[in-house]
Scaffold this motif. Structure first.
Motif, PDB file in Angstrom:
ATOM      1  N   GLU A   1       1.558  28.607 -43.778  1.00 44.82           N
ATOM      2  CA  GLU A   1       0.400  28.651 -42.851  1.00 44.82           C
ATOM      3  C   GLU A   1       0.491  29.821 -41.874  1.00 44.82           C
ATOM      4  N   ASP A   2       1.613  30.522 -41.888  1.00 49.27           N
ATOM      5  CA  ASP A   2       1.896  31.596 -40.917  1.00 49.27           C
ATOM      6  C   ASP A   2       1.716  31.095 -39.480  1.00 49.27           C
ATOM      7  N   LEU A   3       2.257  29.912 -39.227  1.00 47.89           N
ATOM      8  CA  LEU A   3       2.167  29.305 -37.889  1.00 47.89           C
ATOM      9  C   LEU A   3       3.317  29.839 -37.035  1.00 47.89           C
ATOM     10  N   THR A   4       3.071  30.976 -36.418  1.00 42.61           N
ATOM     11  CA  THR A   4       4.112  31.683 -35.663  1.00 42.61           C
ATOM     12  C   THR A   4       4.212  31.150 -34.225  1.00 42.61           C
ATOM     13  N   PRO A   5       5.337  31.422 -33.544  1.00 48.94           N
ATOM     14  CA  PRO A   5       5.495  30.944 -32.161  1.00 48.94           C
ATOM     15  C   PRO A   5       4.383  31.433 -31.228  1.00 48.94           C
ATOM     16  N   SER A   6       3.834  32.618 -31.498  1.00 53.78           N
ATOM     17  CA  SER A   6       2.800  33.119 -30.590  1.00 53.78           C
ATOM     18  C   SER A   6       1.531  32.277 -30.678  1.00 53.78           C
ATOM     19  N   ARG A   7       1.338  31.556 -31.794  1.00 54.10           N
ATOM     20  CA  ARG A   7       0.175  30.674 -31.899  1.00 54.10           C
ATOM     21  C   ARG A   7       0.433  29.340 -31.208  1.00 54.10           C
ATOM     22  N   VAL A   8       1.695  29.044 -30.976  1.00 55.20           N
ATOM     23  CA  VAL A   8       2.061  27.760 -30.357  1.00 55.20           C
ATOM     24  C   VAL A   8       2.299  27.931 -28.856  1.00 55.20           C
ATOM     25  N   VAL A   9       3.108  28.924 -28.497  1.00 54.59           N
ATOM     26  CA  VAL A   9       3.482  29.081 -27.080  1.00 54.59           C
ATOM     27  C   VAL A   9       2.442  29.968 -26.373  1.00 54.59           C
ATOM     28  N   THR A  10       1.331  29.355 -26.064  1.00 57.26           N
ATOM     29  CA  THR A  10       0.194  29.994 -25.399  1.00 57.26           C
ATOM     30  C   THR A  10       0.242  29.645 -23.904  1.00 57.26           C
ATOM     31  N   PRO A  11      -0.656  30.213 -23.099  1.00 60.29           N
ATOM     32  CA  PRO A  11      -0.705  29.793 -21.692  1.00 60.29           C
ATOM     33  C   PRO A  11      -0.883  28.279 -21.542  1.00 60.29           C
ATOM     34  N   ASP A  12      -1.665  27.667 -22.423  1.00 61.34           N
ATOM     35  CA  ASP A  12      -1.839  26.204 -22.339  1.00 61.34           C
ATOM     36  C   ASP A  12      -0.526  25.476 -22.614  1.00 61.34           C
ATOM     37  N   ALA A  13       0.228  25.968 -23.580  1.00 61.49           N
ATOM     38  CA  ALA A  13       1.504  25.321 -23.914  1.00 61.49           C
ATOM     39  C   ALA A  13       2.477  25.443 -22.752  1.00 61.49           C
ATOM     40  N   ILE A  14       2.505  26.605 -22.119  1.00 63.87           N
ATOM     41  CA  ILE A  14       3.396  26.786 -20.962  1.00 63.87           C
ATOM     42  C   ILE A  14       2.944  25.872 -19.823  1.00 63.87           C
ATOM     43  N   ALA A  15       1.637  25.754 -19.633  1.00 64.29           N
ATOM     44  CA  ALA A  15       1.133  24.859 -18.579  1.00 64.29           C
ATOM     45  C   ALA A  15       1.588  23.425 -18.860  1.00 64.29           C
ATOM     46  N   ASN A  16       1.534  23.006 -20.111  1.00 67.78           N
ATOM     47  CA  ASN A  16       2.003  21.650 -20.464  1.00 67.78           C
ATOM     48  C   ASN A  16       3.494  21.501 -20.203  1.00 67.78           C
TER      49      ASN A  16
ATOM     50  N   PRO B   1      -4.252  13.396 -17.887  1.00 70.98           N
ATOM     51  CA  PRO B   1      -5.251  14.213 -17.172  1.00 70.98           C
ATOM     52  C   PRO B   1      -4.721  15.585 -16.763  1.00 70.98           C
ATOM     53  N   HIS B   2      -3.414  15.747 -16.694  1.00 69.62           N
ATOM     54  CA  HIS B   2      -2.860  17.030 -16.260  1.00 69.62           C
ATOM     55  C   HIS B   2      -2.588  17.981 -17.428  1.00 69.62           C
ATOM     56  N   LEU B   3      -2.826  17.518 -18.651  1.00 67.48           N
ATOM     57  CA  LEU B   3      -2.387  18.294 -19.825  1.00 67.48           C
ATOM     58  C   LEU B   3      -3.524  19.056 -20.495  1.00 67.48           C
ATOM     59  N   LYS B   4      -3.133  20.107 -21.179  1.00 71.86           N
ATOM     60  CA  LYS B   4      -4.068  20.853 -22.038  1.00 71.86           C
ATOM     61  C   LYS B   4      -3.913  20.249 -23.431  1.00 71.86           C
TER      62      LYS B   4
ATOM     63  N   ASP C   1       7.884   0.313 -21.269  1.00 69.77           N
ATOM     64  CA  ASP C   1       8.600  -0.156 -20.080  1.00 69.77           C
ATOM     65  C   ASP C   1       8.198   0.674 -18.862  1.00 69.77           C
ATOM     66  N   PRO C   2       7.169   0.218 -18.152  1.00 68.80           N
ATOM     67  CA  PRO C   2       6.663   0.982 -17.001  1.00 68.80           C
ATOM     68  C   PRO C   2       7.650   1.069 -15.842  1.00 68.80           C
ATOM     69  N   GLU C   3       8.778   0.349 -15.952  1.00 63.48           N
ATOM     70  CA  GLU C   3       9.819   0.512 -14.921  1.00 63.48           C
ATOM     71  C   GLU C   3      10.584   1.819 -15.165  1.00 63.48           C
ATOM     72  N   ILE C   4      10.630   2.245 -16.420  1.00 63.17           N
ATOM     73  CA  ILE C   4      11.354   3.481 -16.760  1.00 63.17           C
ATOM     74  C   ILE C   4      10.394   4.667 -16.812  1.00 63.17           C
ATOM     75  N   ILE C   5       9.288   4.487 -17.526  1.00 61.45           N
ATOM     76  CA  ILE C   5       8.249   5.531 -17.521  1.00 61.45           C
ATOM     77  C   ILE C   5       7.149   4.997 -16.618  1.00 61.45           C
ATOM     78  N   ARG C   6       7.192   5.471 -15.392  1.00 58.99           N
ATOM     79  CA  ARG C   6       6.276   4.920 -14.386  1.00 58.99           C
ATOM     80  C   ARG C   6       4.840   5.401 -14.654  1.00 58.99           C
ATOM     81  N   THR C   7       3.916   4.697 -14.053  1.00 57.54           N
ATOM     82  CA  THR C   7       2.513   5.096 -14.131  1.00 57.54           C
ATOM     83  C   THR C   7       2.182   5.937 -12.899  1.00 57.54           C
ATOM     84  N   ALA C   8       1.066   6.633 -12.976  1.00 58.57           N
ATOM     85  CA  ALA C   8       0.677   7.501 -11.853  1.00 58.57           C
ATOM     86  C   ALA C   8       0.474   6.682 -10.580  1.00 58.57           C
ATOM     87  N   SER C   9       0.134   5.398 -10.719  1.00 58.04           N
ATOM     88  CA  SER C   9      -0.084   4.565  -9.522  1.00 58.04           C
ATOM     89  C   SER C   9       1.227   4.008  -8.959  1.00 58.04           C
TER      90      SER C   9
END
Ligand code: FES
Length: 577
Positions: free
Chosen positions: A251-266, A339-342, A364-372
């Motif tokens: 597919e020629d799926l190179t890193p430049s197609r993956v590591v975009t500004p959106d990926a860095i923001a994520n 909501p914070h992700l691209k 387990d919301p005690e380990i992975i907490r929620t935004a609230s």
């Protein structure tokens, strides 16, 4: 095989080595057959490098030989031809003065390994702190399709009924040992604890932060970053990654197609939501620099103000990586911060991040907490400014002591790590709990390599009085598994003439984390006088890689990459005559 259009066989770079009637392709094919397979094994197939950072002195990677075998089987099943290439292993604890000195060497090695050999794609096996950024930086600069397989965290351990985490509890127990609360016999017994199996540190230290960042950037298969090293899912991950890389090549799926500004923001969002290691700030800047994506400390600071810490993991919380995996791992955490992700960012499996986290469940919301109900509303990172750090310094408020967040104290300066080691536990040392410990010449140029010396030990006489935290300031880094009110990465560093070089014992230093301010309370005229008298220290290395590093490393606020490796300027393919 995916439905994505497949590139022509003749366009694969390995064909430059292997196709044709000339003497060179003849000798390349001949040499491959020395391995005991005939030409059908490789002709017409993508050649896949399995870049392996295994070594006997990198216990976090002790299982990567077996995982390379799993990846190899995946490549073969998908119709590729696997070749294993060993690379610098960088076991965090063993390598001195610091693996950070060699992160860029690994990045160079990975890039040049891939460039100089007839390979079309790469499976990258790493996980211990610097191997993740090193391998990804190299792959970004080389530009052929690549997929990352993190080594996975080691298993949880318990001691006297409590969870104990690699790194975090080493410092905790050592402080108690120094304070006389742990006996010498118990101290020897503790040596066998916390590192229960192969795999990376089981806290949210640098390794776990960086592998999560790799996944958030789209560089791994979904869910890869938290799979425990010894879980049977882990060899399956390596196998699936081996299968997938073959399609990525077609597919020629190179890193430049993956590591975009959106990926860095994520990646930035995930770093902060995990309450990750301060080291990640440097590695993110370096990886973004390789991808040609603009990113600054100010961007990190702005994001840190809005992203809550959701992962309840040591050292910011009280759980370990295995708990986090059973709670749903990164896919579940990503779902909580949706909501914070691209969500349209492409990942190595050919799907978007949003598609990859569809249906993820937080068990387990005690380990992975929620935004609230976050671990902290923000606080994974604070970027400080002031006359002591004009180009910035960082700290991790979530792992610091609330009573020290606003502090004014007298400086006690150590000229180097050796000076500190010599004097810190001296009963005659003029120090109390309000003193600000300052360590300099521990930065990228000064040490060199910016070791994890920034978590200066608390003087023994204060430990005995019950003191467990103090304000500490340095141009060094700190292990992501450690905690404390440590101001790190002061830039510019002392060795290149930054203001940290001008501090004298007895000066007053003001830290105000809320105001993001670090200030040396002396007047400008005095500062100018000291600046005029400053002389650059002698550089500790005059030859070898350390010399190259010292001459070209950038400061912490730019990622500590070598200046000539930054950016996206292409390197020509090697000539074959
Ligand atoms: Fe390898 Fe911590 S020592 S990840």
């Amino acid at each position: 095989m995916s439905d994505t259009p497949r590139r022509a066989l003749s366009s694969l770079r390995s064909q430059r080595w292997l196709a044709g009637d000339g003497m060179r392709p003849f000798s390349h094919r001949q040499r491959l057959q020395q391995r005991g397979q005939d030409r059908d094994a490789f002709l017409g197939r993508p050649v896949i490098a399995i870049v392996n950072t295994w070594s006997d002195l990198s216990p976090c990677h002790a299982h990567l030989r077996e995982r390379a075998q799993s990846a190899r089987e995946g490549v073969l099943q998908a119709g590729g031809y696997p070749v294993e290439l060993p690379a610098l292993s960088l076991g965090e604890v063993m390598v001195k003065p610091t693996t950070m000195l060699y992160r860029n060497l690994l990045a160079m090695e990975a890039e040049e390994l891939l460039r100089s050999h007839p390979v079309d794609g790469a499976v990258l096996l790493g996980g211990c702190d610097k191997t993740t950024p090193g391998l990804i930086m190299g792959a970004l600069s080389m530009g052929i399709p690549a997929i990352y397989v993190p080594a996975g965290p080691m298993l949880n351990d318990r001691y006297r009924g409590e969870r104990v985490g690699a790194g975090t509890h080493t410092r905790k127990f050592y402080d108690e040992y120094m304070a006389g609360n742990v006996t010498p016999d118990e101290w020897i017994r503790l040596e066998q604890r916390m590192t229960r199996s192969p795999g990376t540190c089981n806290t949210m230290g640098t390794a776990s932060t960086m592998t999560a960042i790799a996944e958030a950037m789209g560089f791994t298969l979904p869910g890869a970053s938290s799979i425990p090293a010894m879980d049977s899912s882990h060899p399956r991950l390596a196998w699936a990654s081996g299968r997938r890389i073959v399609d990525m090549v077609w597919e020629d799926l190179t890193p430049s197609r993956v590591v975009t500004p959106d990926a860095i923001a994520n990646a930035v969002v995930v770093y902060l939501a995990l309450g990750g290691s301060t080291n990640a700030a440097i590695h993110l800047l370096a990886m973004a620099g390789r991808a040609g994506v603009p990113l600054t400390l100010d961007d990190l600071e702005a994001a840190a103000k809005r992203i809550p810490v959701l992962a309840n993991l040591f050292p910011s919380g009280d759980k370990l990586m295995e708990d986090y995996h059973y709670a749903g791992g990164l896919r579940a955490l990503l779902n909580e911060i949706r909501p914070h992700l691209k969500l349209d960012a492409l990942t190595v499996n050919g799907r978007t991040l949003g598609e990859n986290i569809a249906g993820a469940r937080n068990e387990d919301p005690e380990i992975i907490r929620t935004a609230s109900n976050p671990v902290a509303a923000n606080g994974a990172l604070a970027v400080l400014r002031g006359n002591l750090c004009p180009d910035g310094a960082v700290m991790k408020p979530a792992a610091a002591s609330p009573h020290l967040m606003k502090h004014r104290g007298r400086a006690l300066v150590f000229e180097s790590a050796a000076d500190m080691a010599r004097r810190i536990h001296d009963p005659a040392l003029d120090v109390d709990e309000n003193t600000v410990l300052v360590l300099r010449h521990a930065g990228p140029v000064g040490a060199p390599g910016m070791p994890e010396w920034g978590n200066l030990p608390i003087p023994k006489k204060l430990l005995e009085r019950g003191v467990r935290d103090m304000v500490r300031i340095s141009d060094a880094r700190m292990s992501g598994t450690h905690y404390g009110t440590c101001v790190l990465h002061v830039a510019p560093e002392a060795a290149v003439g930054g203001p940290l070089a001008l501090v004298q014992t007895g000066d007053l230093i003001e830290l105000d984390v809320e105001a993001r301010r670090l200030h040396l309370a002396i007047d400008e005229a005095e500062l100018a006088k000291r600046r005029a008298a400053w002389r650059a220290p002698e550089r500790p290395y005059s030859r070898g890689f350390a010399r190259l590093y010292i001459d070209h490393v950038t400061q912490a606020n730019r990622g500590c990459d070598l200046d000539f490796l930054m950016g996206t300027e292409p390197t020509p393919e090697p000539p074959i005559y």
